[in-house]
Design an enzyme around this catalytic site. Sequence first.
Site, PDB file in Angstrom:
ATOM      1  N   SER A  26       0.804  -1.219   0.000  1.00 39.74           N
ATOM      2  CA  SER A  26       0.000   0.000   0.000  1.00 39.74           C
ATOM      3  C   SER A  26       0.839   1.273   0.000  1.00 39.74           C
ATOM      4  CB  SER A  26      -0.935   0.005   1.216  1.00 39.74           C
ATOM      5  OG  SER A  26      -0.196  -0.138   2.419  1.00 39.74           O
ATOM      6  N   GLY A  63      -2.040  -4.372   1.204  1.00 42.98           N
ATOM      7  CA  GLY A  63      -2.181  -5.595   1.978  1.00 42.98           C
ATOM      8  C   GLY A  63      -1.236  -6.707   1.593  1.00 42.98           C
ATOM      9  N   ASN A  94       3.674  -5.560   5.685  1.00 43.72           N
ATOM     10  CA  ASN A  94       2.515  -6.375   6.062  1.00 43.72           C
ATOM     11  C   ASN A  94       2.926  -7.683   6.728  1.00 43.72           C
ATOM     12  OD1 ASN A  94       0.261  -4.707   5.186  1.00 43.72           O
ATOM     13  ND2 ASN A  94       1.082  -5.007   3.135  1.00 43.72           N
ATOM     14  N   ASP A 175      -5.061   6.622  10.005  1.00 40.09           N
ATOM     15  CA  ASP A 175      -4.717   5.285  10.509  1.00 40.09           C
ATOM     16  C   ASP A 175      -3.351   5.241  11.187  1.00 40.09           C
ATOM     17  OD1 ASP A 175      -2.933   5.381   8.366  1.00 40.09           O
ATOM     18  OD2 ASP A 175      -3.921   3.808   7.211  1.00 40.09           O
ATOM     19  N   HIS A 178      -0.145   5.138   7.078  1.00 44.32           N
ATOM     20  CA  HIS A 178       0.113   5.529   5.703  1.00 44.32           C
ATOM     21  C   HIS A 178       0.362   7.033   5.582  1.00 44.32           C
ATOM     22  CE1 HIS A 178      -2.126   1.708   5.306  1.00 44.32           C
ATOM     23  NE2 HIS A 178      -1.263   1.506   4.313  1.00 44.32           N
TER      24      HIS A 178
END
Length: 200
Positions: A26, A63, A94, A175, A178
């Site tokens: 991502s 992801g 991840n 979040d 990011h």
Amino acid sequence: MALIAMIATPATAEKRAPLIWAFGDSLAAGYGLPPADGFTTKLQAALRKAGVAATVRNGGVAGDTAAQARARLRWGLRGLGATPDLVIVELGANDMLRGLPPAQAQANLDAILTELQSRHIKVLLAGMRAAPNLGPNYVRGFEAMYPALAKAHKVPLYPFFLDGVAARRELLQADGLHPNARGTDIIVAKILPAVRAALR
């Protein structure tokens, strides 16, 4: 005809802009951002501003673990339509967030680098840091894999993709993981010299 081909080929090669593929998760994909603010768009703009007429293609999938990226590598390369001059490999975050064994991530990254090098494609490996709450043993094992891979494959290493941005709330999305548009600007500015050096 052969002579014409020999004369034409160098001229054609000179006109072709370098193709860079950001192959990752991502972070490479520009998750949560409009396309104009994503990593690949901003890296391309920064390169062109610096006089490097490169095209940067987005190979990020949100992801993705290193294993998932490994599984899509070959068809991803086919989908580019041309052999890239440089692949930025940005993976592992991840795996770390899921607490997967560093040895597993390292084996998959090793396979990715091996495949790219078998095709004579230049690589810039972008590293990641582990969250401290995973414990010192995990952190050491995870963070050691990037320099080990770079050394084994003799590829340049950009030590930390989120350098200057990680843990800075004002540069992250809600979040806390990011980068926002400002954070992406910093990432691009910091990695730009490494990308230019890897292209050479």
